[in-house]
Design a protein around this motif. Structure first.
Motif, short mmCIF file in Angstrom:
data_model
loop_
_atom_site.label_atom_id
_atom_site.label_comp_id
_atom_site.label_asym_id
_atom_site.label_seq_id
_atom_site.Cartn_x
_atom_site.Cartn_y
_atom_site.Cartn_z
N ASP A 128 2.07 1.78 -3.53
CA ASP A 128 1.01 2.33 -4.37
C ASP A 128 0.87 3.83 -4.16
O ASP A 128 0.73 4.61 -5.12
CB ASP A 128 -0.33 1.64 -4.08
CG ASP A 128 -0.36 0.17 -4.47
OD1 ASP A 128 0.51 -0.25 -5.28
OD2 ASP A 128 -1.24 -0.55 -3.98
N THR A 129 0.88 4.24 -2.90
CA THR A 129 0.75 5.67 -2.58
C THR A 129 1.94 6.45 -3.10
O THR A 129 1.78 7.54 -3.68
CB THR A 129 0.63 5.86 -1.06
OG1 THR A 129 -0.53 5.18 -0.60
CG2 THR A 129 0.53 7.33 -0.70
N ARG A 157 0.84 -1.21 0.00
CA ARG A 157 0.00 0.00 0.00
C ARG A 157 0.87 1.25 0.00
O ARG A 157 0.55 2.25 -0.67
CB ARG A 157 -0.93 0.00 1.22
CG ARG A 157 -2.11 -0.97 1.11
CD ARG A 157 -3.17 -0.67 2.17
NE ARG A 157 -2.66 -0.86 3.51
CZ ARG A 157 -2.72 -2.02 4.18
NH1 ARG A 157 -3.24 -3.10 3.61
NH2 ARG A 157 -2.25 -2.12 5.41
N GLU A 179 1.72 6.84 -6.87
CA GLU A 179 0.66 7.79 -7.19
C GLU A 179 1.12 9.23 -6.95
O GLU A 179 0.73 10.15 -7.69
CB GLU A 179 -0.56 7.50 -6.32
CG GLU A 179 -1.74 8.43 -6.56
CD GLU A 179 -2.91 8.13 -5.64
OE1 GLU A 179 -3.85 8.95 -5.61
OE2 GLU A 179 -2.88 7.09 -4.95
N ARG A 180 1.98 9.44 -5.96
CA ARG A 180 2.42 10.80 -5.60
C ARG A 180 3.69 11.24 -6.33
O ARG A 180 4.21 12.32 -6.06
CB ARG A 180 2.62 10.88 -4.09
CG ARG A 180 1.29 10.75 -3.34
CD ARG A 180 1.46 10.79 -1.84
NE ARG A 180 0.16 10.73 -1.17
CZ ARG A 180 0.00 10.67 0.14
NH1 ARG A 180 1.06 10.68 0.94
NH2 ARG A 180 -1.22 10.61 0.65
#
Length: 296
Positions: free
Chosen positions: A65-66, A62, A69-70
């Motif tokens: 993924d974050t 997770r 994305e950032r």
């Protein structure tokens, strides 16, 4: 055939003995004006910053993924805490990192995967699982690690630890000129790696703030980082939430973001290319601001 072998067949690897200005990580190429953000994902129960928040497999994914994305370009996976702590065998480090690297490679095929390890055995197994680079923060403590990078066509970070063994802290460390010591060490390691077959465009150097250094040394390295960048090798800095920032600002580890961003901005202005961070979004914004100010 390994990536290193493929590059030599194209006439690139063996002829070039010095960095070209390009930084090649996995399938990506970063030019001289590009800033690459490396997100920290520690699969350890005792990380100094997150206290084990990404030790679990699912929580670590997770976090990846974050970070992607950032705006993270690189994910740096670690299986052993850098500082003092319980002994972690090579087998346990492999258990923490190799399956995760394989799953990460499948989930995010375009992201650059780095493994933070000083052990050749771990580096080799992570390479087989899909890693693109080795972040050796302990200055070649295992001399076989550079050969692993060469064999698998990986990128390699060459660092400075002041002669310390892995997972040890300095005691009354002193340098006649800390930057001169850093430059001599990391450029020597970079040249050795290239001599072993690592592509020069895949070699980075890291002054390694706080490793084998006190706060004064780490501040001095930041002020003079342009001297290190002037060597021609791409510079990686890993300053996020480190002790020298906390001691300078009298700030707890959870209150060092402002100081971290200030050091990142100075480092970028002085020529650093790769930035290992905990807060990807904040770092990306700070580095984009520096790039705009520099006109790049």
């Amino acid at each position: 055939m390994s990536r290193a072998g493929q590059e030599q067949d194209r006439g690139e690897g063996s002829a070039a003995r010095v960095p070209s200005g390009r930084l090649r990580l996995g399938g990506r190429v970063f030019g001289p004006g590009d800033h690459a953000v490396m997100a920290v994902v520690n699969r350890t129960p005792d990380s100094f910053y997150d206290k084990g928040a990404t030790f679990g497999f699912a929580s670590a994914m997770r976090a990846v993924d974050t970070a992607v994305e950032r705006g993270a370009d690189i994910i740096d996976v670690g299986g052993v805490k850098a500082g003092y702590g319980a002994h972690v065998s090579a087998a346990e480090e492999i258990r923490r990192t190799v399956p995760f690297v394989a799953a990460l490679r499948e989930r995010h095929p375009g992201v650059v995967i780095s493994v933070d390890t000083w052990r050749a055995r771990v580096g080799g197994e992570c390479a087989e699982a899909g890693a693109d680079m080795i972040n050796d923060t302990w200055a070649g403590a295992d001399p076989g690690l550079a050969a692993v990078a060469a064999e698998h066509g990986l990128a390699l970070v060459c660092s400075h630890s002041g002669g310390l063994a892995p997972r040890t802290d300095p005691h009354r460390v002193a340098y006649e000129d800390v930057m001169a010591d850093v430059v001599g060490t990391v450029t020597g390691l970079a040249e050795r790696a290239v001599g072993l077959g690592v592509d020069p465009d895949r070699v980075m150097i890291d002054p390694t703030h706080d490793f084998g250094k006190n706060t004064y040394h780490s501040l001095e390295l930041t002020r003079r980082l342009g001297e290190l960048a002037g060597s021609g090798w791409p510079v990686l800095v890993a300053v996020s939430n480190k002790d020298f920032i906390g001691e300078t600002l009298d700030a707890a580890v959870t209150d060092r973001l402002a100081g971290t961003l200030a050091v990142l901005a100075v480092s970028a202005w002085e020529g650093a290319r790769v930035f290992r961070v905990h807060d990807v979004a904040a770092a990306r914004s700070a580095l984009d601001a520096v790039a705009a100010l520099a006109g790049s």
